[in-house]
Write a protein that holds these residues in place. Structure first.
Motif, PDB file in Angstrom:
ATOM      1  N   CYS A  65     -51.979  59.254 -10.724  1.00  0.00           N
ATOM      2  CA  CYS A  65     -51.082  60.125 -11.477  1.00  0.00           C
ATOM      3  C   CYS A  65     -49.700  60.253 -10.826  1.00  0.00           C
ATOM      4  N   PHE A  92     -48.368  62.865  -9.266  1.00  0.00           N
ATOM      5  CA  PHE A  92     -48.477  63.463  -7.928  1.00  0.00           C
ATOM      6  C   PHE A  92     -48.820  62.399  -6.895  1.00  0.00           C
ATOM      7  N   CYS A  93     -49.746  61.537  -7.249  1.00  0.00           N
ATOM      8  CA  CYS A  93     -50.163  60.470  -6.337  1.00  0.00           C
ATOM      9  C   CYS A  93     -48.965  59.609  -5.955  1.00  0.00           C
ATOM     10  N   CYS A 130     -55.940  68.540  -4.819  1.00  0.00           N
ATOM     11  CA  CYS A 130     -54.864  67.570  -4.599  1.00  0.00           C
ATOM     12  C   CYS A 130     -54.528  67.435  -3.111  1.00  0.00           C
ATOM     13  N   THR A 178     -48.269  70.524  -8.559  1.00  0.00           N
ATOM     14  CA  THR A 178     -49.380  69.812  -9.190  1.00  0.00           C
ATOM     15  C   THR A 178     -49.520  70.300 -10.631  1.00  0.00           C
ATOM     16  N   CYS A 179     -50.455  69.690 -11.353  1.00  0.00           N
ATOM     17  CA  CYS A 179     -50.565  69.887 -12.810  1.00  0.00           C
ATOM     18  C   CYS A 179     -50.269  71.301 -13.311  1.00  0.00           C
ATOM     19  N   SER A 210     -43.864  66.886  -9.375  1.00  0.00           N
ATOM     20  CA  SER A 210     -44.874  65.830  -9.478  1.00  0.00           C
ATOM     21  C   SER A 210     -46.107  66.283 -10.242  1.00  0.00           C
ATOM     22  N   GLY A 233     -49.073  66.159 -12.356  1.00  0.00           N
ATOM     23  CA  GLY A 233     -49.837  64.927 -12.567  1.00  0.00           C
ATOM     24  C   GLY A 233     -49.718  64.294 -13.940  1.00  0.00           C
ATOM     25  N   LYS A 258     -47.821  56.971 -12.311  1.00  0.00           N
ATOM     26  CA  LYS A 258     -47.563  56.965 -10.881  1.00  0.00           C
ATOM     27  C   LYS A 258     -46.083  56.650 -10.593  1.00  0.00           C
ATOM     28  N   SER A 292     -55.719  65.119 -16.091  1.00  0.00           N
ATOM     29  CA  SER A 292     -54.780  64.047 -15.762  1.00  0.00           C
ATOM     30  C   SER A 292     -55.516  62.861 -15.158  1.00  0.00           C
ATOM     31  N   GLY A 300     -54.864  61.328 -12.416  1.00  0.00           N
ATOM     32  CA  GLY A 300     -54.999  61.331 -10.967  1.00  0.00           C
ATOM     33  C   GLY A 300     -56.315  61.912 -10.493  1.00  0.00           C
ATOM     34  N   CYS A 301     -56.783  62.967 -11.172  1.00  0.00           N
ATOM     35  CA  CYS A 301     -57.996  63.658 -10.711  1.00  0.00           C
ATOM     36  C   CYS A 301     -59.126  62.670 -10.516  1.00  0.00           C
TER      37      CYS A 301
END
Lengths: 459, 459
Positions: free
Chosen positions: A40, A42-43, A65, A125-126, A155, A157, A162, B46, B48-49
């Motif tokens: 995502c 954030f990643c 996270c 995060t989300c 960021s 998600g 990405k 999302s 990323g999770c």
């Protein structure tokens, strides 16, 4: 293997060279319900900023996270290790209802006092966007109170892919650029962008450039330091690795500070040499630079060639499958594998662009399968169909390769040894050789049945 | 000193977690769902999770871990995730064809307020769920509880969705093993089988996350409780649930729904807890304990007597998941060891904390207990009052190294050693293994520190 169906909507993201005119769809959000190997926003941000070792990295959100990104990348630091700790506001139900701003401010206050970082990055995060926390305002206030840069990273998600996370990270990082003194920076100077010092790779690359007489002002972000980033606008040239991550930064620095940039890859002999020669060519007013560069390349290449040839003897004719994050890395890997006599039969990436895939298809032999945002079923289907002997990928791909009884090389952040640079090419060759020729495969059904494999798997 | 940033002085922190000893609910839900045969876990959030959960589980088990995602976009976060989930269900059954999809929510979908049962009902009404296939769900907001809560919630959902009372009580006993390793689940079942008891165990990740190399990539490996078994568990004679935090909600729900009486016990770690487990099985199923099990028990008691001289009085620090921490503490106290620093990261309630305090009532030293606590506090306690042994997951190795204290790896995650998914630490045999690991750690240290004069050959 017609038993494994390909999702109709995914067909446009898979191309087999020679079977049809080249066209591939990419840059799409993953299909709901796919078992994609992607991550995502954030990643993406976390990957880019994480190696800055003297900064505080506070993750604003529920615990997950922070927990999942705690020291999982081997981005080495020669000094502080602050980046390897995990800091989270650990939002709970009542914070979700009443907002997390107070908790964020208190956390920053406590952390900055306790750890005295050079700067702080605050990752949203989300749910942070959804519950309406004004992270930027909290950061501004804390920056004022504490006298260090406190930088929000937007960021969340779900706000893209990405790649959008790379962008968010660059936006935060760019706010540091230009805040330091450029005193003592030579006209022969560069920033190395998009190199994260996995396994100490940035140190090797830095050494080559320094030997060429080039000053490395900053590395973004491998073994990174806030002060180096702050004065990075004093460099004459940006050298950008990787297709996506730091290109945004290079663009912004070009626009604001007029610093030109060139692209580079440090994987494989050709690309590594090119990365040095291109920089030397940029500084052609100093003819000694090019001379020195030639000498370095000659020395390094001749040092590794004898063993490469020996390894090639065993690897020649073997087939490789590649599935990596950015397509740029795949270009280098295809070339590096050629040195080992290996053909690439499958290549895919999580974040490649149309132009990337066009390049890939030019580089590959007919019949090579090209994939965007693949899932494990597709990967295993083509690995079997194309009889790959080696799979190059990341953490989620490793056990898939091993279940099928073929070799594996981690070319992602979990690698432990440097694969970049000339020396890295030798490490890469050794690792590929060790895995492909491992005695364990004689006990793997797929190898035992070599030659009958397709029938076996059709059954 | 990797953790050089850990201050010795302990300051109460109001708003943050540093180096967590827990993670979020969804990964626990995913792990539980993998213990259902032919099940594809689905993360409603999302992208990323689920990438993080899959990577974390892959690192721990060294096995492929599959799951799907709703791949939320900005649009979904505004308008709700219904369209994504309906499309995901359709795509999943079309392409991956699992027997069942286990949907868990995330902080994002919970905050938005998606009504998963309503969405699943819509998917069914639209004909997206093929005949004979199932979709079930658990709410697993990341900002409540921890990964153990997520596991408990998904296990409870198995009961709520599938268990049926057919009016006839069978002789079968239900086993709810808790958030333990695949090898532990196998051992728990083995003990019951040796006693001649027919069991239904859920979830059951044995052979799912410790499967063989077959030369094929199987998305849905052998192993896992079947839906048919889950339906039948409502007619069992009784339920034995292991671990209050992870297993009690499911056991209670089954009692309430189908009137299957339940016994809730500690995880069978060590002599006393295994005695309780075996005795409960004996009473519930109306069988006698066979000699084979008496032999295993006798061997354990014998070993404890053999090695007591090296164990008594040793100070131990324990960090881990709540059910493990409690059972382990009782075991160590039973070995005459002294657990003096005890932390679980998971919020587990006052009653739990009291059980833990009761468990160490006999320990003569001052005992630190924190529920929930984090690894930073754990480290600070150790700095102030050192111990002879640390028991914790892989992240504890930094503390062990910095403080030069032996470490036994136990719990989740273990990223750097093998064995946990193959060798159980439950039951009498498991207790032997655990003792072996503890003694190895303590005696290796004793040998290392012995001088030439005091070095012992026979221990």
């Amino acid at each position: 293997m017609s038993a494994i169906p390909i999702l109709e909507a995914r067909k446009a993201q898979i191309h087999q060279k020679g079977a049809e005119p080249f066209d591939i769809t990419c840059g799409k959000h993953s299909l709901a319900g796919s078992v994609s190997q992607r991550a995502c926003v954030f990643c993406g941000s976390r990957v880019v900023l994480y190696p800055i070792a003297d900064a505080l990295h506070l993750i604003h959100g529920p615990i997950g996270c922070a927990a999942y990104t705690w020291d999982i990348r081997g981005a080495l630091s020669s000094g502080p290790q602050l980046h390897r700790l995990s800091f989270s506001t650990d939002l709970r139900e009542k914070d979700v209802i009443f907002g997390g701003e107070k908790k964020l401010a208190a956390a920053l206050d406590e952390l900055i006092d306790a750890y005295r970082p050079k700067a702080a990055f605050v990752y949203s995060t989300c749910i942070v966007g959804i519950i309406g926390d004004d992270v930027a305002a909290v950061c501004r206030k804390l920056a004022q109170d504490k006298g260090i840069p406190v930088l929000p990273v937007h960021s969340e998600g779900f706000k893209g892919t990405k790649k959008d996370g790379y962008k968010a990270a660059c936006d935060a990082l760019f706010r540091l650029v230009g805040t330091g003194s450029t005193e003592g920076i030579s006209p022969l100077s560069i920033n190395i962008l998009g190199e994260f010092n996995i396994g100490g790779e940035a140190w090797m690359i830095r050494k080559y450039y320094e030997e060429m007489g080039i000053q490395v002002v900053s590395i973004m972000t491998g073994d990174g330091r806030v002060d180096d980033v702050a004065r990075s606008h004093g460099a004459s040239l940006n050298v950008v690795q990787c297709s996506g991550a730091l290109t945004f930064m290079a663009d912004m620095m070009k626009e604001t500070y007029g610093i030109p940039y060139i692209r580079a890859s440090y994987f494989g002999i050709d690309d590594m040499a090119k990365a040095l020669y291109d920089v030397a060519a940029h500084f052609s007013t100093q003819p000694t630079v090019m001379e020195t560069t030639r000498r370095i390349v000659r020395r390094e290449v001749s040092a590794i060639m004898p063993e490469l040839y020996r390894l090639k003897g065993d690897l020649s004719g073997k087939r490789a499958a590649i599935y990596v994050g950015g397509a740029f890395k795949a270009f280098s890997l295809i070339k590096a594998l050629r040195y080992l006599g290996m053909a690439v039969v499958l290549v895919g990436s999580q974040t490649g662009s149309k132009a990337d895939y066009a390049t890939l298809q030019e580089m590959c032999n007919a019949g090579t399968v090209i994939l965007d945002d693949a899932n494990p079923l597709e990967l295993s289907k083509y690995i079997i169909e194309k009889r790959a002997d080696l799979f190059i990928g990341g953490v989620k791909e490793r056990p898939i390769a091993f279940k099928m009884g073929i070799g594996f090389c981690d070319h992602n952040h979990e690698r432990k040894i440097p694969l970049a640079g000339f020396e890295g090419m030798l490490h890469f060759a050794r690792e590929v050789h060790a895995s492909v020729t491992s005695p364990v495969w004689q006990f793997a059904p797929a190898r035992k049945l070599a030659g009958h494999r397709e029938e076996e798997f059709r059954a | 000193m990797l953790l050089r940033h850990t201050p010795t002085e302990i300051k109460e922190r109001s708003a943050l977690t540093v180096n967590p000893a827990k993670t979020c609910q969804p990964i626990g839900a995913m792990y539980a769902a993998l213990g259902v045969h032919g099940c594809l876990p689905h993360s409603h959030g999302s992208q990323g999770c689920y990438a993080y959960h899959r990577s974390a589980l892959t690192r721990h088990f060294k096995e492929p871990v599959v799951a799907a995602t709703s791949a939320f976009t900005e649009g979904a976060s505004v308008f709700g995730g219904q369209a994504n989930l309906v499309q995901a269900i359709d795509n999943i059954f079309t392409v991956y064809n699992p027997e069942v999809i286990a949907v868990h929510t995330t902080c994002l979908s919970e905050t938005i307020g998606d009504d998963v049962p309503q969405i699943v009902a819509k998917a069914k009404a639209d004909g997206k769920v093929p005949e004979g296939k199932y979709v079930f769900h658990a709410n697993t907001p990341s900002y409540v509880g921890s990964h153990v809560t997520g596991f408990a919630n998904m296990t409870k959902a198995m009961v709520e969705y599938f268990a049926e009372a057919n009016g006839l009580k069978s002789k079968t006993i239900n086993l709810i093993p808790g958030y333990v390793e695949p090898a532990d689940m196998a051992e728990i079942r083995r003990l019951a089988t040796v006693m001649g008891i027919t069991t239904i165990m859920f979830p059951d990740t044995a052979k799912v996350l410790n499967g063989p190399l077959t030369g094929k990539y199987k998305m849905f490996p052998e192993g896992g409780v079947t839906i048919n078994e889950l339906q039948k568990c409502g007619s069992s004679a009784g339920t034995v649930a292991l671990g209050r935090i992870a297993s009690m909600p499911a056991a209670r729900a089954l009692d309430a729904k189908c009137k299957v009486p339940c016994q809730i016990l500690d995880l069978p770690i060590g002599l006393t807890a295994t005695d309780a487990f075996v005795d409960t099985l004996r009473q519930t199923a109306g069988v006698s304990v066979p000699d084979a099990i008496n032999l295993e028990r006798g061997q354990l008691v014998d070993t404890i007597s053999d090695w007591h001289q090296y164990l008594y009085g040793k100070r131990v620090a324990i960090v881990g998941d709540p059910d493990q921490v409690l059972a382990l503490t009782r075991f160590l106290v039973g070995l005459d060891m002294r657990p003096v620093h005890i932390i679980t990261g998971s919020p587990s309630g006052k009653k739990y904390e009291k059980s833990l305090r009761d468990a160490v009532a006999r320990v003569p030293d001052a005992v630190n207990i924190r529920v929930p606590g984090d690894m930073l506090l754990f480290h600070q306690w150790l700095k102030n009052n050192p111990v002879d042994l640390i028991i914790g997951n892989t992240y504890a190795k930094y503390i062990a190294k910095d403080e030069d204290i032996p470490l036994v790896r136990y719990g989740f995650p273990i990223y750097d050693r093998m064995g946990h998914s193959y060798f159980s630490t439950m039951g009498y045999r498991g207790a032997l293994r655990l003792m072996e690991k503890i003694l190895d750690a303590i005696l290796d240290r004793k040998d290392r520190d012995a001088d030439d004069i005091t070095m012992e050959l026979v221990m």
